[in-house]
Design a protein around this motif. Structure first.
Motif, PDB file in Angstrom:
ATOM      1  N   SER A   1      -2.592  10.050  -1.309  1.00 12.36           N
ATOM      2  CA  SER A   1      -0.757  10.224  -1.113  1.00 12.36           C
ATOM      3  C   SER A   1      -0.955  11.137  -0.102  1.00 12.36           C
ATOM      4  O   SER A   1      -1.697  12.362  -0.724  1.00 12.36           O
ATOM      5  N   ALA A   2       0.031  11.255   0.519  1.00 12.11           N
ATOM      6  CA  ALA A   2       0.589  12.479   1.730  1.00 12.11           C
ATOM      7  C   ALA A   2       1.803  12.091   2.206  1.00 12.11           C
ATOM      8  O   ALA A   2       2.743  10.905   1.358  1.00 12.11           O
TER       9      ALA A   2
ATOM     10  N   LEU B   1       4.947  13.200   4.863  1.00 13.93           N
ATOM     11  CA  LEU B   1       4.678  13.726   6.586  1.00 13.93           C
ATOM     12  C   LEU B   1       6.249  14.693   6.453  1.00 13.93           C
ATOM     13  O   LEU B   1       7.096  14.630   6.633  1.00 13.93           O
TER      14      LEU B   1
ATOM     15  N   PHE C   1       0.931  16.577   7.313  1.00 14.74           N
ATOM     16  CA  PHE C   1       0.520  15.809   6.078  1.00 14.74           C
ATOM     17  C   PHE C   1       0.156  16.507   4.999  1.00 14.74           C
ATOM     18  O   PHE C   1      -0.881  17.029   5.230  1.00 14.74           O
TER      19      PHE C   1
ATOM     20  N   ILE D   1      -6.124   8.440   9.928  1.00 15.30           N
ATOM     21  CA  ILE D   1      -5.137   8.660   8.914  1.00 15.30           C
ATOM     22  C   ILE D   1      -5.754   9.025   7.256  1.00 15.30           C
ATOM     23  O   ILE D   1      -6.075   7.890   7.019  1.00 15.30           O
TER      24      ILE D   1
ATOM     25  N   PHE E   1      -5.280   8.845   4.703  1.00 10.78           N
ATOM     26  CA  PHE E   1      -5.010   8.362   3.250  1.00 10.78           C
ATOM     27  C   PHE E   1      -4.013   6.844   2.625  1.00 10.78           C
ATOM     28  O   PHE E   1      -3.671   6.359   4.254  1.00 10.78           O
TER      29      PHE E   1
ATOM     30  N   TRP F   1      -1.508   5.787   2.023  1.00 11.99           N
ATOM     31  CA  TRP F   1      -0.024   5.644   1.482  1.00 11.99           C
ATOM     32  C   TRP F   1       0.343   7.422   2.448  1.00 11.99           C
ATOM     33  O   TRP F   1       0.612   8.251   2.423  1.00 11.99           O
ATOM     34  N   VAL F   2       1.520   7.216   3.617  1.00 11.56           N
ATOM     35  CA  VAL F   2       2.164   8.527   4.112  1.00 11.56           C
ATOM     36  C   VAL F   2       3.398   7.914   3.794  1.00 11.56           C
ATOM     37  O   VAL F   2       4.336   7.469   4.230  1.00 11.56           O
TER      38      VAL F   2
ATOM     39  N   THR G   1       7.531   9.160   4.175  1.00 14.47           N
ATOM     40  CA  THR G   1       8.087   9.713   5.304  1.00 14.47           C
ATOM     41  C   THR G   1       9.715  10.341   5.009  1.00 14.47           C
ATOM     42  O   THR G   1      10.687  10.385   5.545  1.00 14.47           O
TER      43      THR G   1
ATOM     44  N   ARG H   1       8.494   4.301   4.290  1.00 17.91           N
ATOM     45  CA  ARG H   1       6.319   4.946   3.873  1.00 17.91           C
ATOM     46  C   ARG H   1       5.891   4.040   4.557  1.00 17.91           C
ATOM     47  O   ARG H   1       6.231   3.048   5.044  1.00 17.91           O
TER      48      ARG H   1
ATOM     49  N   ASN I   1      -1.995   2.628   4.691  1.00 16.99           N
ATOM     50  CA  ASN I   1      -3.401   2.879   5.866  1.00 16.99           C
ATOM     51  C   ASN I   1      -3.645   1.433   5.399  1.00 16.99           C
ATOM     52  O   ASN I   1      -4.704   2.283   4.692  1.00 16.99           O
TER      53      ASN I   1
END
Length: 464
Positions: free
Chosen positions: A86-87, A89, A94, A300, A302, A304-305, A307, A316, A319
């Motif tokens: 997970s990350a 942004l 990231f 990408i 991850f 989940w990203v 935001t 969120r 991916n």
């Protein structure tokens, strides 16, 4: 002995688990589901070969009985192992989550790293001076845990966008479970934290719950979809539910995973005015998942990203390619993403048409640097009662409703995330169902004690 004939409201993880456990004990329940599908939020809507996971469901549990049940429903080759990545942004960076001290000090620049570290140390110093623990809002907890600078950077916007609440008006109850502290250890390839992986059904979470529904149907359990409940009556001995189509069903016990607020307001005899007023305070967040397939492949790395910044409306991004390749058609080489928009039921975003929602998604794609002309497929999934909201009075209000129901309706068993108005994971929802069935049989089990460990975190090395 009077024959047992319980009723179950809801065919999500809790309701289906209650059904399976009752069948294993020789009891045939009847299950009623308001929607046209099973699995609740953990379903897998599809459009041809495109599949969507509306919530990103990691299959992790510390309870052997839950793991054994998962394995019994799907064969080994239908499970895949998914590394958790997970990350967040932030400023077009990231930043891996859970947050690591090295990333915070180095990745976002020396100045912001120094400011964040000094705020962090000052907050920890002040916490050390506090004589006693006190109830905290999310904002108080976040500043104390991360320091004001990193809290503002990563979590203030996150909470406002995904929880739809002012951090000063949101309880910190769930934060200790859901948000991990900063990891200050030196990177080590051999450390267990670097091997954080989870199980996942190859075709999405709904694959498991479709299998559970099939197992119940094969056992002879009636499972009625599109069966919305209009009223719930108790005559002192039996329960009767009235469906929207006018039909009724009666049983000796009722297991309910419908939203606790709706349950209280449907009960007959009508609960006291103060109980109904308390129930009216319970709220949910809805989530709209817009699955977007782009012809071009974007790297990408991850699942989940998040935001948290104001430049995005999306809260969120999933991916899907990092969850399972089977969520896209065979041979797809582009990028399959799930944009998650959190809203309150009946708010402007919830009632917006697909065209209005599409313009919001296009704006977010542009902010991410993606080319809208590369769109190959779009799919919209709306989930109304997705997440219970943790208002400051939630715990106290739920306890008062729980105690009223236990005293006045001991054969009524609220189960699952919505039924108990708690932010439970799948395994916790399932455990609440197992414990409720045990209680139905007179055993000393308390479903309300499930998921009360303040230090619980959904992570670890997968063990088969």
């Amino acid at each position: 002995m009077t024959p047992r004939n319980p009723l179950i409201i809801g065919a999500g993880p809790a309701g289906l688990t209650a059904g399976l456990e009752l069948v294993s004990r020789g009891v045939m329940p009847r299950i009623y589901e308001a929607s046209a599908h099973v699995g609740g939020l953990a379903r897998t809507p599809s459009d041809g070969a495109w599949r969507v996971d509306p919530g990103g469901h990691r299959f992790f549990t510390r309870h052997e009985e839950i793991m054994d049940l998962w394995k019994s429903l799907l064969p080994h080759d239908e499970w895949i192992v998914v590394p958790r990545r997970s990350a967040m942004l932030v400023d077009r960076h990231f930043v891996p989550y859970p947050l690591k001290g090295r990333d915070l000090l180095m990745q976002l620049g020396f100045g912001t790293g120094l400011r964040g570290a000094s705020n962090f140390m000052w907050s920890r110093f002040r916490r050390g001076l506090r004589a006693i623990d006190r109830p905290q809002t999310f904002r108080q907890w976040g500043i104390e845990e991360f320091g004001r600078h990193w809290y503002q950077m990563f979590f203030d916007g996150y909470v406002r966008k995904t929880w739809l609440a002012d951090p000063d008006h949101l309880s910190s109850d769930w934060a200790n479970q859901r948000i991990k502290p900063i990891d200050w250890r030196r990177p080590s390839r051999g450390h267990p934290a670097d091997q954080d992986v989870f199980r996942y059904p190859r075709c999405g979470p709904g694959q498991l719950w479709d299998a559970a529904a099939a197992a119940l149907t094969n056992s002879g359990v009636p499972l009625s979809l599109n069966s919305r409940i209009e009223a719930i009556r108790h005559d002192g001995q039996n329960w009767t539910i009235q469906l929207q189509d006018g039909n009724t069903a009666s049983g000796d016990a009722l297991f309910s995973s419908m939203p606790l607020q709706l349950l209280v307001h449907m009960l007959e005899p009508t609960p006291p005015k103060h109980i109904r007023a308390i129930a009216a305070t319970l709220r949910h967040r809805a989530v709209i998942t817009v699955a977007v397939a782009l012809k071009k492949h974007y790297d990408i790395p991850f699942n989940w990203v998040y935001t948290p910044g104001p430049e995005f409306r999306v809260g969120r991004i999933q991916n899907y390619g990092n969850w399972s390749e089977a969520l896209a058609p065979e041979g797809f080489t582009g990028t399959h993403l799930g944009f998650e928009y959190f809203t309150l039921p009946h708010d402007d975003l919830w009632v917006a048409g697909d065209e209005g929602l599409g313009s919001i998604v296009e704006s977010d794609l542009q902010a991410l640097g993606f080319d809208n002309s590369e769109l190959e497929h779009v799919m919209i999934v709306r989930s109304q009662h997705a997440y219970p909201i943790y208002d400051p009075g939630r715990e106290r209000n739920v306890v008062r409703i729980r105690d009223f129901l236990r005293l006045n309706h001991p054969t009524l068993h609220p189960i699952g995330r919505n039924g108990m108005h708690r932010y439970d994971n799948q395994d916790h929802a399932m455990l609440s169902a197992l414990h409720s069935v045990a209680r139905y049989f007179g055993e000393n089990a308390d479903p309300w004690q499930v998921n009360t460990d303040l230090g619980y975190h959904e992570s670890g090395i997968l063990r088969s």
